[in-house]
Every structure is written in C-alpha cells, then in structure tokens.
Design an enzyme around this catalytic site. Structure first.
Site, PDB file in Angstrom:
ATOM      1  CB  CYS A  42      -0.942   0.094   1.187  1.00 42.73           C
ATOM      2  SG  CYS A  42      -2.108  -1.257   1.288  1.00 42.73           S
ATOM      3  NE  ARG A  51       4.730   1.647  -0.020  1.00 45.49           N
ATOM      4  CZ  ARG A  51       5.747   1.441   0.804  1.00 45.49           C
ATOM      5  NH1 ARG A  51       6.965   1.733   0.408  1.00 45.49           N
ATOM      6  NH2 ARG A  51       5.577   0.986   2.008  1.00 45.49           N
ATOM      7  CD1 TRP A  67      -0.373  -6.405  -3.161  1.00 47.67           C
ATOM      8  CD2 TRP A  67      -0.587  -6.905  -0.991  1.00 47.67           C
ATOM      9  NE1 TRP A  67      -0.114  -7.745  -3.003  1.00 47.67           N
ATOM     10  CE2 TRP A  67      -0.244  -8.080  -1.688  1.00 47.67           C
ATOM     11  CE3 TRP A  67      -0.780  -6.984   0.382  1.00 47.67           C
ATOM     12  CZ2 TRP A  67      -0.079  -9.314  -1.047  1.00 47.67           C
ATOM     13  CZ3 TRP A  67      -0.620  -8.203   1.015  1.00 47.67           C
ATOM     14  CH2 TRP A  67      -0.270  -9.353   0.294  1.00 47.67           C
ATOM     15  CG  ASN A  82       1.766   0.767   4.310  1.00 48.66           C
ATOM     16  OD1 ASN A  82       2.921   1.136   4.361  1.00 48.66           O
ATOM     17  ND2 ASN A  82       1.455  -0.478   4.069  1.00 48.66           N
ATOM     18  N   GLY A  83      -0.340  -1.007   6.337  1.00 56.46           N
ATOM     19  CA  GLY A  83       0.021  -1.858   7.470  1.00 56.46           C
ATOM     20  C   GLY A  83      -1.139  -2.758   7.849  1.00 56.46           C
ATOM     21  CD  GLU A 104      15.738 -14.736  -9.215  1.00 55.63           C
ATOM     22  OE1 GLU A 104      15.155 -14.963  -8.158  1.00 55.63           O
ATOM     23  OE2 GLU A 104      15.685 -13.637  -9.804  1.00 55.63           O
ATOM     24  CE  LYS A 138      12.932 -12.210 -10.706  1.00 50.78           C
ATOM     25  NZ  LYS A 138      12.997 -12.662  -9.329  1.00 50.78           N
ATOM     26  CD  GLU A 166       8.066 -12.353  -9.133  1.00 51.18           C
ATOM     27  OE1 GLU A 166       9.294 -12.263  -9.218  1.00 51.18           O
ATOM     28  OE2 GLU A 166       7.403 -11.709  -8.298  1.00 51.18           O
ATOM     29  CG  HIS A 178      15.396 -38.162  -3.123  1.00 47.97           C
ATOM     30  ND1 HIS A 178      15.735 -39.392  -2.596  1.00 47.97           N
ATOM     31  CD2 HIS A 178      16.555 -37.613  -3.573  1.00 47.97           C
ATOM     32  CE1 HIS A 178      17.041 -39.566  -2.689  1.00 47.97           C
ATOM     33  NE2 HIS A 178      17.559 -38.497  -3.291  1.00 47.97           N
ATOM     34  CE  LYS A 190      11.033  -3.941  -7.152  1.00 46.71           C
ATOM     35  NZ  LYS A 190      11.606  -5.160  -7.777  1.00 46.71           N
TER      36      LYS A 190
HETATM   37  O1  M6R Z   1      12.670  -5.944  -1.287  1.00 46.16           O
HETATM   38  P1  M6R Z   1      13.133  -7.326  -0.950  1.00 46.16           P
HETATM   39  O2  M6R Z   1      14.342  -7.746  -1.693  1.00 46.16           O
HETATM   40  O3  M6R Z   1      13.301  -7.512   0.535  1.00 46.16           O
HETATM   41  O4  M6R Z   1      11.941  -8.258  -1.389  1.00 46.16           O
HETATM   42  C1  M6R Z   1      11.936  -9.630  -1.165  1.00 46.16           C
HETATM   43  C2  M6R Z   1      10.905 -10.323  -2.018  1.00 46.16           C
HETATM   44  O5  M6R Z   1       9.632  -9.816  -1.727  1.00 46.16           O
HETATM   45  C3  M6R Z   1      11.182 -10.149  -3.517  1.00 46.16           C
HETATM   46  O6  M6R Z   1      12.447 -10.610  -3.851  1.00 46.16           O
HETATM   47  C4  M6R Z   1      10.132 -10.914  -4.337  1.00 46.16           C
HETATM   48  O7  M6R Z   1      10.253 -12.271  -4.122  1.00 46.16           O
HETATM   49  C5  M6R Z   1      10.261 -10.553  -5.816  1.00 46.16           C
HETATM   50  N1  M6R Z   1       8.968 -10.229  -6.359  1.00 46.16           N
HETATM   51  C6  M6R Z   1      10.848 -11.645  -6.644  1.00 46.16           C
HETATM   52  O8  M6R Z   1      10.974 -11.277  -7.977  1.00 46.16           O
END
Ligand code: M6R
Length: 600
Positions: A2, A29, A80, A104-105, A468, A472, A475, A491, A595
C-alpha cells in the site's frame, strides 16, 4: 504494501495532478485499487475510489467536480489487499463523519475495536481492518469531546499492529496528520512552505521536493496551514516534540521512466551488465571483512534470499566460514540461537520488507553485528543496520527483482574474493552477449509455453539459480514452476514428469556438470521435455546425449566457474520475461503482488 501520499497546500491548482503523479510512482507498493480524498477550500469532503490500476482513478477524476477543486488537504492511497477482497468499498480512503484516513500496514486488534464501535452504533461498509481508524477518530471526537488532533493521538495509542496513517478532517480543514509505527513514512516541505507532504517513501516525493525527512517509530506529525505558510511539528512516542533530520532526496523522478523500453522489467534486465559493473566499481572492500567473524548468517526473503543462498556457496568455499541462510519470516519467530562473534547479513532490494526488517531488529536486540545490503538508500533496513551497503542498481520498478539480484550477488561475491581477482570485464561481456540473444530467447519461450508445469533443477550454485528461475516463472507467467536441487528430483518430484512437464536444467561447465546431466537423462528417459541451459563448450557433447524426448538447448558463454550464476541468472530472467510476455501477462505488475512487502 500500500502506498500513501498526502499534501496540505496553499497552492490553488495542480494539486490533483501532483497527487496522482505521486500515487503512480507508489503503484509498485500495491495496485489492486486506489483512491483520493480531499477537503476543499470550503471545507467540503470529496472522495473517489476505483478498483484496478491508477489509470482507472485518472479516468474517474476527469470530471468538473475534481478539476475545479482548489487548494486543500489531500490524501491518496494505492492498495494491496490484506483484509477484504479487491472491491471499491474496501479501497481507501475510508471516511467517517467528515474524517478521512489512508492506512498502510495491519491493525491487529481491529476486530475488538470494530466490535466496540458496532456496539456504539457504527455501521461498517468495508471488510478492512483500516476502516476502524476513521471510525475510531470520529468516535473519540464525538463521545469524548476531543479535538481532531487529540482524537488521532488517542487512536494511535489504542491501535496495535503496524501502520502508517494519514488523516484529514472537515472540522479542521487546515490540518494534516501522520502517524507512524512499523510502516515507513516520510515528510517534506517545499522551500516557500506552501506545500507539505507525507508519503510512504522517497519515490513518491521525487519531483515534489529535493529534501526528505524520515519519521521514526511512534512519530506523530501535525501540519497546519495559515495564510503565512505551512508549519509542522513532530512528537515522538514519549510525547516530546522532536526534530528529525532533513536529508537530500536522492531519488529523482527522471530515473524512474521506461526510457523507450516496452516495460520496466525489460529495461531492468537490459541494465544487468551495467549494474554488475557499477556494483564492482563502487564496492569498497574496507567496509566489511567477513573473515573476522566466526560465522555468517544471511537472512532475506524471495529473490534476495536466493542471492543469500548463492553467497553461502561462495563464503564457505572461498573464505571457509560456517554460513547459514534463512528466510526472514522463519528466522524471526523460531527463537534462533545467536552468537555475538557472528555477522548477520540482511539482503533486501526495497529495504522495507517487514520480515527482514523485524529479523534484523531481533538480531540487534541481542547485540550482534548487522550488515544490510539494500538497494533503496534511506529505507528502514538501510537506516537501522549497524553497517549498510547500498547496491547501486538504481530504482527497480518492475515487481520482479532482476537487476537488484545481479547487484546483490556481485556485492556478495566481492565480499568473498579480492576485488582485483574478479574479472569484471569477462562477467560484463558475458551478460551482454546473453542480453543480445533476443531472438533465441523468444524461441526458448515458445518451447516452454503450453507446458503444464515447469521444473528448474541445478546443483551447487546453480541450485539458487534454479529457485530464482522458478520464482520468476511463477510470479510473471502464473505457471506452476518449482526449483529443485537436481539430485533431489528422484526423491519424489520425478513422479510428476511426463511429456507435458518441462524441466529447465541449469548445467554450466563446473564440477557438478556430469551429475546434473545424469539427472537430465533420467528425466528424458521418462518422456519429460527438457530445456538445457549449458555452457557454450558443452555444445559438441550434446550430440552424444540421447534425446528421445523434446529437448531444447540454450548455450551460454563459458566462464570461470564462480561467474556462472551471473549469466545463468540473466538467462532465467529473460526466459521468464519472454514466456510471460508471449502469453500476454503484465510483466511489470503481476497479479496479487506488490514490489514492497511491508506486511507479514
Ligand atoms: O525488497 P526485498 O528484496 O526484501 O523483497 C523480497 C521479495 O519480496 C522479492 O524478492 C520478491 O520475491 C520478488 N517479487 C521476486 O521477484
């Protein structure tokens, strides 16, 4: 999560544009709904909310009503969702009896407060935790005879959880209030004291002011407008009036454009070579010497956590110090044993991830040394760590972490290898050659699209890259994707393999290669389709490999072992980007995400 922005202004016009611009910069955000409330010069309260992106809100305020509002006190919010589904009634600002708030929170005791307010006769229109704030302030004004400011102070004492709240009231149209506990909040005022802003972060304020003041936990700020200008006071949690430092706002709005790219994500991936070089150039080895510590613990979330996993391989192999890595949300709640001779490293792009921030606070309480590797200068983690290193990736706007990951791993590598021994030219050139292979990446994407799910497997430092790649992929494309150590696939997960499942095999030329290729063979033998990411010099061996199933290869530059994660990391970013793009996903703002993850 947010975004909040608010302004108290003596200016007559352009405020709507300013607040909309700031909200657009805050969309990273949260972007499931947005809203604005304003108290105009005649103390009339206006509110507009809409579900979806900021573009929808821009459409909604294209009316005479909104364009004719002059001056006033404004609050804006990008949401959000935490409590209550994505719907207009759950969007902020929330309003009650002339009081409007944006939050926010998370208000943890909202249910008991809500019950109390319902008993007092209030009706709730939303399913949010935030609506209690507007109602509580209005309730205190009405039943306790408190002024708006006092009612806000009282409300702040009663709320439990984390919050950054801005509030305005029709009864005191010349006042703007901000309250901070656990969620980031900053203020700025222009040189002529005609505009005072409260917002979630420096990005919102870029282009509004060159300076910024970060509020501390428990701070309560009141801004007041008179004909002569705007003044403000900050009260700390112990009730004393305090001053907080004014710093230059280093983020400039001009840095956060797409620069001709079709998306922020593509722009940010294309910057990965530059960012690797910039990180190398700016790294100062005198800041930290890991070898002085008995142990290293790395703590982070998401992609930043994968950067930490990679660092474990490097720290243990190159500096030979025991290293553990943990997801912040687990670390902070499991009563970890800490040792003061250890170094605790917290890695975060945003510097605001609440789990990482709270894990760091826990470590600080035990008097252990904390080092933060953070991309956003001025963020909470950057400000609170004992030692902070800023990754110079520049603003990352796409929700997926891309160039910040490259900067994090370069920073971590430079803590393990003397700078002069890192061949930055080799790394830079190799990343650039992967970035230049645009056509091939589109072909690769076509190979994956249509799969029921995607496995990513790798051994050693390629395992974090597999994780990673899978993160990606899921998401951005919303496809089911999982990363596994290549040796683990037999396994259990191998039961899922068939010709509709694609396995991306991360197999650079290193000491793990033969074993990874054996695992690939096991998948091919079960009709799994395989995309092999291998070093260029493996091309001729590929001919010897049986390929009964559908097999595609992407050959990447052959490098010194330690540098492989850079090129394979860029490749998995590009693959996920191309898959998501080809099936029409919004790569910059994938569904359900934000983000900056400032709630637990
Ligand atoms: O801002 P941060 O690096 O602490 O964020 C951590 C995760 O929220 C962030 O890496 C998230 O997994 C990304 N969307 C991955 O692409």
């Amino acid at each position: 999560m947010c975004g909040i922005v608010s302004v108290l202004s003596l200016d007559e016009d352009c405020i709507l544009d300013r607040i909309l611009g700031a909200m657009e910069r805050l969309e990273y955000r949260g972007y499931d709904s947005a809203g604005i409330a304003c108290i105009d010069a005649s103390a009339k309260l206006h509110r507009v909310r809409s579900v979806g992106r900021m573009a929808k809100l821009r459409d909604a305020v294209r009316t005479d009503q909104w364009s004719s509002i002059n001056g006033g006190a404004w609050i804006g919010h990008t949401r959000w969702a935490t409590h209550g589904q994505v719907a207009e009634r759950n969007a902020h600002p929330h309003v009650c009896d002339g009081v409007a708030i944006a939050h926010n929170g998370i208000i943890e005791n909202y249910q008991s407060l809500k019950n109390e307010l319902i008993s007092a006769g209030y009706e709730f229109e939303s399913d949010t935790d935030s609506e209690v704030i507007a109602k509580l302030i209005a309730y205190y004004v009405k039943t306790r005879g408190l002024q708006f400011e006092e009612a806000c102070r009282e409300c702040m004492h009663v709320l439990q959880g984390t919050f950054a709240i801005v509030a305005i009231s029709q009864n005191v149209p010349n006042t703007l209030i901000g309250m901070k506990l656990g969620s980031p909040m900053a203020i700025c005022i222009d040189g002529q004291c005609r505009n005072f802003y409260i917002a979630s972060d420096a990005i919102a304020m870029s282009s509004l002011s060159n300076s910024i003041t970060y509020l501390l936990e428990g701070d309560f700020v009141v801004a007041t407008r008179t004909q002569g200008g705007i003044t403000y006071t900050i009260t700390s949690s112990d009730g004393l009036e305090v001053e907080r430092g004014v710093e230059p706002n280093k983020i400039q709005a001009s840095c956060v454009g797409k620069n001709g790219y079709e998306s922020f994500m593509l722009k940010e991936i294309c910057e990965e070579a530059i960012v690797a070089r910039r990180t190398y150039d700016t790294f100062d080895p005198r800041i930290i010497d890991i070898s002085k510590f008995s142990k290293v613990s790395l703590i982070a979330c998401g992609t930043s956590y994968y950067a930490c996993l990679l660092a474990k391989y490097w720290i243990e192999a190159l500096i030979k110090i025991p290293t553990d890595v943990e997801v912040a949300s687990e670390f902070r709640y499991r009563n970890p044993v800490m040792v003061t001779s250890a170094l605790y490293i917290f890695v975060s792009q945003s510097g605001e991830t609440i789990d990482t921030l709270c894990a760091m606070r826990l470590v600080k309480e035990r008097s252990c040394t904390t080092l933060a590797i953070v991309n956003v200068d001025g963020s909470s983690i950057a400000r609170e760590a004992d030692i902070t290193i800023i990754t110079p990736a520049g603003p990352e706007i796409g929700v997926a972490s891309t160039k910040s990951f490259v900067s994090q791993i370069m920073m971590l590598l430079l803590m393990c290898v003397p700078k002069e021994r890192v061949d930055i030219v080799q790394i830079e050139t190799a990343i650039n050659s992967v970035l230049a292979d645009k056509h091939n990446m589109e072909e690769i994407a076509r190979f994956i699209v249509g799969s029921r799910s995607v496995f990513y497997i790798g051994r050693g430092p390629s395992y974090p890259i597999a994780l990673e790649g899978a993160l990606k992929m899921k998401e951005l494309s919303y496809m089911n994707a999982e990363g596994y150590p290549a040796g683990e696939i037999k396994h259990g997960p191998i039961a899922l393999i068939d010709d509709e499942v694609c396995t991306v095999v991360i197999a650079p030329h290193d000491e793990y290669l033969d074993k990874t290729i054996s695992n690939m063979q096991e998948i091919i033998a079960r009709n799994g389709s395989v995309l092999l990411l291998a070093s260029q010099d493996f091309r001729e061996h590929m001919r010897e490999i049986s390929s009964h199933g559908a097999t595609e290869c992407l050959f990447l530059p052959t490098l010194h072992n330690v540098y492989n994660p850079f090129v394979f990391g860029v490749a998995v970013h590009l693959i996920a980007y191309n898959v998501a793009k080809s099936i029409g996903r919004d790569v910059d703002k994938p569904r359900n995400l934000a983000k900056s993850v400032t709630v637990e």
